[in-house]
Design a protein around this motif. Structure first.
Motif, short mmCIF file in Angstrom:
data_model
loop_
_atom_site.label_atom_id
_atom_site.label_comp_id
_atom_site.label_asym_id
_atom_site.label_seq_id
_atom_site.Cartn_x
_atom_site.Cartn_y
_atom_site.Cartn_z
N GLU A 105 9.64 7.85 -9.99
CA GLU A 105 9.89 6.41 -9.98
C GLU A 105 9.11 5.69 -8.89
OE1 GLU A 105 14.12 6.20 -9.56
OE2 GLU A 105 14.46 6.73 -11.66
N TRP A 106 8.69 6.39 -7.86
CA TRP A 106 7.95 5.79 -6.75
C TRP A 106 7.14 6.85 -6.03
CZ3 TRP A 106 9.67 8.44 -2.62
CH2 TRP A 106 10.99 8.86 -2.61
N ARG A 133 13.77 -1.60 -2.58
CA ARG A 133 12.75 -2.57 -2.16
C ARG A 133 13.09 -3.27 -0.85
NH1 ARG A 133 8.90 -3.60 -6.18
NH2 ARG A 133 9.52 -2.78 -8.19
N TRP A 172 4.08 2.75 -3.72
CA TRP A 172 3.90 2.39 -5.12
C TRP A 172 5.19 2.61 -5.91
CZ3 TRP A 172 -0.52 0.16 -6.78
CH2 TRP A 172 -1.63 0.25 -5.94
N TRP A 173 5.64 1.57 -6.59
CA TRP A 173 6.71 1.70 -7.59
C TRP A 173 6.01 2.08 -8.88
CZ3 TRP A 173 11.46 1.83 -5.80
CH2 TRP A 173 11.73 1.20 -4.59
N GLN A 220 4.21 -2.97 -0.69
CA GLN A 220 4.80 -2.40 -1.89
C GLN A 220 4.08 -2.98 -3.10
OE1 GLN A 220 9.17 -2.25 -2.07
NE2 GLN A 220 9.14 -3.15 -0.03
N ARG A 221 3.66 -2.10 -3.98
CA ARG A 221 2.97 -2.53 -5.20
C ARG A 221 3.55 -1.75 -6.37
NH1 ARG A 221 -3.28 -2.59 -4.56
NH2 ARG A 221 -3.02 -3.85 -6.42
N THR A 222 3.27 -2.22 -7.58
CA THR A 222 3.72 -1.53 -8.80
C THR A 222 2.50 -1.02 -9.54
OG1 THR A 222 5.62 -3.01 -8.93
CG2 THR A 222 5.05 -1.78 -10.91
N GLU A 274 -0.17 -4.27 -10.94
CA GLU A 274 0.70 -5.28 -11.52
C GLU A 274 0.02 -6.57 -11.95
OE1 GLU A 274 0.80 -5.60 -7.04
OE2 GLU A 274 1.32 -3.99 -8.37
N SER A 291 5.76 2.66 -12.90
CA SER A 291 6.37 2.12 -14.11
C SER A 291 5.60 2.58 -15.32
CB SER A 291 6.34 0.59 -14.01
OG SER A 291 7.04 0.01 -15.05
N PHE A 295 1.39 0.55 -13.21
CA PHE A 295 1.78 0.74 -14.60
C PHE A 295 0.87 1.76 -15.28
CE2 PHE A 295 3.06 -3.53 -13.46
CZ PHE A 295 4.35 -3.59 -13.92
#
Length: 84
Positions: free
Chosen positions: A72-73, A20, A81-82, A29-31, A53, A84, A33
């Motif tokens: 993972e990304w 990060r 994008w991370w 950067q965003r996550t 997120e 998850s 799910f």
């Protein structure tokens, strides 16, 4: 694609694994799910869909440029994008 994203993509293609704090701050950067792959109906490229997120519902990313072999990304045209 911005010049910063082009440089990030080049680094990823060499096998570099991002953290990060090592990603240019101009790249968002965003996550994401509960994500999965989805077809891009306008082009033969893949996109991701999932839950962001801080929102309810499902969003769709732009075209995937590079995705980690461990899933993972992903670097997409719209964001990093991370997963998850």
């Amino acid at each position: 694609m911005t010049p910063e994203m082009e440089r990030l993509l080049e680094r990823m293609q060499t096998g570099w694994r991002p953290r990060r704090d090592e990603i240019d701050m101009r790249i968002r950067q965003r996550t994401l799910f509960d994500w999965s792959f989805a077809p891009s109906f306008s082009r033969p490229d893949a996109v991701l869909i999932g839950r962001p997120e801080s929102r309810y519902g499902v969003i769709r990313t732009d075209v995937v440029l590079w995705i980690d072999e461990h899933l993972e990304w992903a670097l997409c045209v719209d964001n990093f994008w991370w997963l998850s």
